[in-house]
Design a protein around this motif. Structure first.
Motif, mmCIF file in Angstrom:
data_model
loop_
_atom_site.group_PDB
_atom_site.id
_atom_site.type_symbol
_atom_site.label_atom_id
_atom_site.label_comp_id
_atom_site.label_asym_id
_atom_site.label_seq_id
_atom_site.Cartn_x
_atom_site.Cartn_y
_atom_site.Cartn_z
ATOM 1 N N GLU A 117 14.010 -2.044 4.945
ATOM 2 C CA GLU A 117 14.517 -1.918 3.568
ATOM 3 C C GLU A 117 13.764 -2.849 2.623
ATOM 4 N N GLY A 120 10.297 -1.512 2.001
ATOM 5 C CA GLY A 120 10.374 -0.368 1.090
ATOM 6 C C GLY A 120 10.587 -0.810 -0.342
ATOM 7 N N ARG A 121 11.492 -1.772 -0.535
ATOM 8 C CA ARG A 121 11.741 -2.268 -1.886
ATOM 9 C C ARG A 121 10.518 -3.007 -2.424
ATOM 10 N N GLN A 122 9.839 -3.740 -1.531
ATOM 11 C CA GLN A 122 8.643 -4.457 -1.954
ATOM 12 C C GLN A 122 7.602 -3.478 -2.490
ATOM 13 N N ASN A 123 7.385 -2.376 -1.755
ATOM 14 C CA ASN A 123 6.419 -1.362 -2.198
ATOM 15 C C ASN A 123 6.854 -0.737 -3.515
ATOM 16 N N SER A 124 8.173 -0.478 -3.617
ATOM 17 C CA SER A 124 8.692 0.118 -4.852
ATOM 18 C C SER A 124 8.510 -0.825 -6.036
ATOM 19 N N ILE A 125 8.829 -2.096 -5.809
ATOM 20 C CA ILE A 125 8.689 -3.086 -6.889
ATOM 21 C C ILE A 125 7.224 -3.243 -7.269
ATOM 22 N N ALA A 127 4.884 -1.023 -7.023
ATOM 23 C CA ALA A 127 4.468 0.172 -7.770
ATOM 24 C C ALA A 127 4.993 0.117 -9.206
ATOM 25 N N ARG A 128 6.247 -0.321 -9.360
ATOM 26 C CA ARG A 128 6.821 -0.411 -10.702
ATOM 27 C C ARG A 128 6.097 -1.447 -11.551
#
Length: 205
Positions: A117, A120-125, A127-128
């Protein structure tokens, strides 16, 4: 964790540190579980040896009884009981180890889920953040002072080009007086041309 992120100057860096710590904890848990598994295997082998010892002492006690040596049979049974007590103690320890292993298994599974998790959040952050930086650069390019200054210079250059083109066109213009003068000159040339033709014709005759 939330307080740490709130206080962090670089949240992305803090997230990386947390993920690294979780990975290190996962490695430690697996190492501890591996040691416990090794201990359980060693105990199992020891219990097997103690079971063989019990069988051996039983055989010896039966042999002593067959020879009417109750005293030796009794001693053999005492030794057999010692081996049985040791085996029981090891079995109790093995039960505890199995409980610990179950706990390790559950903790490792939970930590793996949390780690997935977090990644996944690290990649999402990431990208954002990348998208936000790109948008900010685009808006700065469209509305920033440098861009506005460049376009104002474009307008000045365009005005200069218009002026230069106007001058070039103006240089090609002729006044009314000049045009009449050109007509008179052309008329004179035409008259001279006709006179030359007439003279040439007369000579030929």
């Amino acid at each position: 964790m939330t307080e740490l992120l709130d206080r962090a100057e670089d949240p992305a860096r803090m997230i990386r540190m947390i993920i690294l710590e979780m990975e290190e904890t996962l490695v430690e848990l697996r190492a501890s579980a591996a040691r416990s598994i090794a201990d359980a295997k060693e105990m199992k082998r020891a219990i097997g040896r103690l079971d063989e010892i019990q069988i051996s002492w039983t055989d010896k006690a039966e042999l002593a009884l067959s020879k009417d040596r109750d005293d030796l049979a009794k001693q053999a049974l005492i030794e057999r009981q010692k081996a049985a007590d040791m085996a029981d103690g090891l079995r109790a320890e093995m039960d505890q180890i199995h409980q610990v292993l179950k706990s390790y298994e559950a903790d490792i599974a939970k930590l793996q889920n949390k780690l997935r998790e977090a990644r996944g959040r690290q990649n999402s952050i990431a990208a954002r953040l990348e998208s936000a930086v790109a948008r900010a650069k685009a808006r700065e390019m469209m509305h920033g002072a440098r861009t506005l200054d460049a376009f104002s210079k474009f307008e000045v250059l365009e005005r200069r080009a218009d002026f230069a083109e106007g001058r070039a066109e103006a240089l090609g213009f002729t006044s009314l007086e000049d045009q009449i003068h050109e007509l008179k000159a052309a008329e004179k040339v035409d008259a001279e041309l006709e006179a030359m033709k007439a003279a040439l014709a007369a000579r030929n005759k």
